[in-house]
Write an enzyme that holds these catalytic residues in place. Structure first.
Site, PDB file in Angstrom:
ATOM      1  N   ASP A 111       0.838  -1.197   0.000  1.00  0.00           N
ATOM      2  CA  ASP A 111       0.000   0.000   0.000  1.00  0.00           C
ATOM      3  C   ASP A 111       0.870   1.243   0.000  1.00  0.00           C
ATOM      4  O   ASP A 111       1.904   1.293   0.677  1.00  0.00           O
ATOM      5  CB  ASP A 111      -0.891   0.005   1.244  1.00  0.00           C
ATOM      6  CG  ASP A 111      -2.353   0.241   0.922  1.00  0.00           C
ATOM      7  OD1 ASP A 111      -2.631   1.203   0.184  1.00  0.00           O
ATOM      8  OD2 ASP A 111      -3.205  -0.532   1.395  1.00  0.00           O
ATOM      9  N   ASP A 215      -3.503   4.384  -2.447  1.00  0.00           N
ATOM     10  CA  ASP A 215      -4.632   4.804  -1.619  1.00  0.00           C
ATOM     11  C   ASP A 215      -5.140   6.177  -2.069  1.00  0.00           C
ATOM     12  O   ASP A 215      -4.344   7.084  -2.349  1.00  0.00           O
ATOM     13  CB  ASP A 215      -4.179   4.855  -0.161  1.00  0.00           C
ATOM     14  CG  ASP A 215      -5.310   5.140   0.807  1.00  0.00           C
ATOM     15  OD1 ASP A 215      -6.271   4.359   0.845  1.00  0.00           O
ATOM     16  OD2 ASP A 215      -5.225   6.168   1.518  1.00  0.00           O
ATOM     17  N   HIS A 335     -11.034  -4.174   3.211  1.00  0.00           N
ATOM     18  CA  HIS A 335     -10.933  -3.746   4.607  1.00  0.00           C
ATOM     19  C   HIS A 335     -11.810  -2.544   4.933  1.00  0.00           C
ATOM     20  O   HIS A 335     -11.858  -2.129   6.097  1.00  0.00           O
ATOM     21  CB  HIS A 335      -9.487  -3.401   4.927  1.00  0.00           C
ATOM     22  CG  HIS A 335      -8.978  -2.209   4.177  1.00  0.00           C
ATOM     23  ND1 HIS A 335      -8.802  -2.219   2.810  1.00  0.00           N
ATOM     24  CD2 HIS A 335      -8.624  -0.962   4.592  1.00  0.00           C
ATOM     25  CE1 HIS A 335      -8.358  -1.045   2.420  1.00  0.00           C
ATOM     26  NE2 HIS A 335      -8.250  -0.251   3.476  1.00  0.00           N
ATOM     27  N   ASP A 336     -12.507  -1.987   3.950  1.00  0.00           N
ATOM     28  CA  ASP A 336     -13.315  -0.785   4.163  1.00  0.00           C
ATOM     29  C   ASP A 336     -14.815  -1.027   4.051  1.00  0.00           C
ATOM     30  O   ASP A 336     -15.591  -0.093   4.280  1.00  0.00           O
ATOM     31  CB  ASP A 336     -12.936   0.299   3.141  1.00  0.00           C
ATOM     32  CG  ASP A 336     -11.692   1.081   3.536  1.00  0.00           C
ATOM     33  OD1 ASP A 336     -11.459   1.241   4.752  1.00  0.00           O
ATOM     34  OD2 ASP A 336     -10.961   1.517   2.641  1.00  0.00           O
TER      35      ASP A 336
END
Length: 559
Positions: A111, A215, A335-336
Site C-alpha cells: 500500500d 490509496d 478492509h473498508d
C-alpha cells in the site's frame, strides 16, 4: 436474456502480462497472523503463512500499510514511509517477506498512501513548530480562516470521517484533512512532495516489491483555489460525485511520471488505483497505457444481486476498460466495506456502504457469498480477494463500542465507522479464540466470535464442500484452463428467468460456461458439458441439473 457477443476491443491489448489475469489476495497485516503474542498481526507472521497462500492458488499478495505510524487510522496515517512500524516488525522483516514470497512464486504489492501523511510526519511537525510562513506549510494546505477573526474554516468541505475537513492550529491558521485531523493532506502542487514520493517508490522497488496499491488515488490534486462545494454533502467512503477535491485531471500527470519509474524496473512492476470516480469511463482514465495498470472496480462491488444489474455492470465494466486496453478488475470485499457474506443478503440492493451492518442468516449469507465469489472468479480480468473470504467469514456486527478502533466510529457524520467488523483477525486452528492467530496465551486486538472455530483453516482444510476447498478448486481451474486467461472473451447465452449464464471462448469456440441461479427458487438447466465446480449441492439427471437458489456452476464445454 439475449445471445450477445461483446464487441472487439477498441484498443489492442498488449501481450499477456502476469497482472492482467492475476488473483491478488489482500492481507490486512494486523489481522492476519501474530508471531509474537501481542495480539496484533505482523510481518513475520505473514511470512510464516505464505505457504498457505501458495496452496490457495493466488498469484500475489497486497499488504495494507505497515509503515511507521501513530495508528490513528490503522496505519493509513504514515509518519515515515521508509520504515516499518515496530508493531509489525522491521525493514529487514519486510525484505525477508518479499524474498520469501518470491521463492514461492508469489508477488508482493504494498500500500502507498500519497494523499496525506500523519500529523507526526517530520514535515508536518516542522510546519507546526515553525509557524506561519514556514516553507513546510506549503507542502500541505494551510490557509487563514474566514470570519471576522478567522474563526471559520476556509471552505465548506466536510471530512469523510465526519465534521469539517479543517482543523485550526494555535497560531490561527487552518490545515486541510479530508480524513481524520491526524491525516493532513499533502499539497501535490509542491515539487518537494512529488520528488519525495518518487524516491519512496524507488526505495520499495529497490527492496523488491512488485507494485503498489495507491490509496485515494483520485484525491491528490484539488481544484485551484479550494472552492466551496456549495451544498451540504454527506460523503461516505470517498464519494463518487463531482467534487473539487476528487478526480481532478491533474492527478494523471503524476501517474504518468510514476509509470516511467515503474517501467525502469524488471519483472513488470505495477500500480493499482483506489480511484472512485463518477463513471467507469473516468475510472478508465487512470489505466491508460502510460499511467497505472489497474483500477479497482468499486461499481461492481456495489452491484445488486440480480441478473439485469449484474449483466449490465459486467458489460459496462468490460466496455470501459476495453477502450484503454486495460484489464477489468473484480472484487467483493476489502478492509473498508461490509463483508459480502453479509452485505449481499443484508441490503438486497448491493449497497457498498452507508448503513450499519446487521446480522443475517449465516447459512443463506454464506450460500450467496459462495455463489458470488464463483461468479467473480469466472469473469475476464483480475480478481481481488480479501483475507478470510475464502473461509466464508461473516461480518462481525456485535463488537462492543469500547473495542472499536475505526476513527469514524465516534463521529456524528461521515463514513459509517463500522469498518472494524471486517477487520477481525482470521481463525487458523483450534476451538477457542484466538484460533491460532498467535502463540498460545496471546489474544487478538479485536475479539473473535465463538462460532469461528468451525470456520478456521484447520476445520476446513481437506473437507469436501468447505468454502476453503471451493476457493482452492476454483483457483486451480482458473489457473489451468486456457479459456479463463483472456481478459475480453465473454459471451452471454440464453438462460431461464433469474439465471445468469455466459461462456468464455478460445479462438471463437466456447469452452467454458458459468451458470448462476440468482432467483429464489430451484431452476433446472441443461448440462452443456462436464461439471467443473459448483458452489452448492446439485440435483438432476443425465441431461439436466437443478440449481438451488444462490448457486454458481462451472462447466467445461466439449466438442
Amino acid at each position: 436474456m439475449t445471445d450477445q457477443l461483446i464487441a472487439p476491443p477498441a484498443v489492442e491489448a498488449p501481450p499477456a502480462s502476469w497482472w492482467r489475469n492475476a488473483v491478488i489476495y489482500q492481507i490486512y497485516p494486523r489481522s492476519f497472523a501474530d508471531s509474537n503474542g501481542d495480539g496484533i498481526g505482523d510481518l513475520p507472521g505473514i511470512l510464516s503463512r505464505l505457504p498457505y497462500l501458495r496452496d490457495l492458488g493466488v498469484d500475489a499478495v497486497w499488504l495494507s500499510p505497515f509503515y511507521s505510524s501513530p495508528q490513528a487510522d490503522a496505519g493509513y496515517d504514515v509518519s515515515d514511509y521508509r520504515t516499518v512500524d515496530p508493531i509489525f516488525g522491521t525493514v529487514a522483516d519486510a525484505e525477508k517477506l518479499i524474498a520469501g514470497a518470491h521463492e514461492l512464486d508469489l508477488r508482493v504489492i504494498v500500500d502507498l498512501v500519497p494523499n496525506h501523511s500523519s500529523d507526526q510526519h517530520e514535515w508536518f511537525k516542522r510546519a507546526i513548530a515553525e509557524g506561519p510562513g514556514s516553507p513546510f506549510r506549503d507542502r500541505y494546505h494551510f490557509r487563514p480562516g474566514k470570519g471576522e477573526n478567522g474563526e471559520l474554516p476556509p471552505n465548506d468541505w466536510p471530512s469523510i470521517f465526519g465534521g469539517p475537513a479543517w482543523t485550526r492550529v494555535e497560531d490561527g491558521e487552518w490545515y486541510l484533512h479530508l480524513f481524520a485531523p491526524e491525516q493532513p493532506d499533502f499539497n501535490w502542487e509542491h515539487p518537494a512532495v512529488r520528488d519525495e514520493f518518487k524516491t519512496i517508490l524507488r526505495f520499495w522497488l529497490d527492496l523488491g516489491v512488485d507494485g503498489f496499491r495507491v490509496d485515494v488515488a483520485h484525491g491528490l490534486v484539488k481544484e485551484d483555489g479550494l472552492p466551496d462545494v456549495g451544498h451540504a454533502a454527506e460523503w461516505h467512503l470517498l464519494g463518487v460525485g463531482e467534487s473539487p477535491c476528487f478526480d481532478r485531471d491533474g492527478v494523471h500527470e503524476i501517474y504518468r511520471e510514476w509509470r516511467k519509474i515503474l517501467d525502469e524496473y524488471p519483472g513488470e512492476r505495477i500500480a493499482v488505483a483506489e480511484a472512485w470516480a463518477p463513471t467507469l469511463a473516468r475510472v478508465a482514465d487512470y489505466v491508460r497505457d502510460d499511467e497505472l495498470h489497474q483500477a479497482f472496480n468499486f461499481s461492481y462491488l456495489g452491484t445488486a444481486w440480480n441478473v439485469p444489474a449484474q449483466q449490465q455492470m459486467i458489460d459496462d465494466s468490460l466496455a470501459a476498460m476495453r477502450v484503454v486496453g486495460a484489464p477489468t478488475t473484480w472484487t467483493l470485499s476489502n478492509h473498508d466495506v461490509v463483508r459480502h457474506s453479509n452485505r449481499l443478503l443484508q441490503t438486497g440492493d448491493g449497497e457498498v456502504a452507508g448503513r450499519r451492518p446487521t446480522a443475517v442468516d449465516p447459512v443463506a449469507g454464506l450460500r450467496r457469498a459462495r455463489a458470488a465469489s464463483a461468479l467473480m472468479l469466472a469473469l475476464p480480468g483480475s480478481a481481488y480477494l480479501y483475507q478470510g473470504e475464502e473461509l466464508g467469514l461473516p461480518e462481525v456486527v456485535d463488537l462492543p463500542p469500547e473495542v472499536r478502533q475505526d476513527p469514524a466510529f465516534h463521529r456524528a457524520t461521515g463514513q459509517d465507522g463500522y469498518r472494524d467488523g471486517c477487520r477481525v483477525p482470521i481463525p487458523w486452528s483450534g476451538t477457542e479464540a484466538p484460533y491460532g492467530f498467535g502463540p498460545d496465551g496471546g489474544g487478538s486486538w479485536l475479539p473473535q466470535p465463538d462460532s469461528w472455530a468451525q470456520l478456521s483453516v484447520a476445520a476446513q482444510e481437506g473437507v469436501p464442500g468447505s468454502t476453503l476447498e471451493l476457493y482452492r478448486a476454483a483457483l486451480a481451474v482458473r489457473r489451468g484452463m486456457p479459456a479463463l486467461a483472456p481478459t475480453d472473451n465473454l459471451r452471454w447465452v440464453p438462460a431461464p428467468d433469474g439465471v445468469l449464464a455466459f461462456e468464455r471462448a478460445v479462438e471463437g469456440r466456447p469452452v467454458f460456461r458459468c451458470t448462476v441461479n440468482m432467483s429464489g427458487q430451484p431452476v433446472a438447466v441443461g448440462r452443456p458439458g462436464e461439471l467443473l465446480l459448483s458452489s452448492g449441492a446439485l440435483d438432476g439427471t443425465a441431461d439436466n441439473v437443478v440449481l438451488p437458489p444462490d448457486t454458481t456452476v462451472w462447466w467445461s464445454i466439449q466438442d
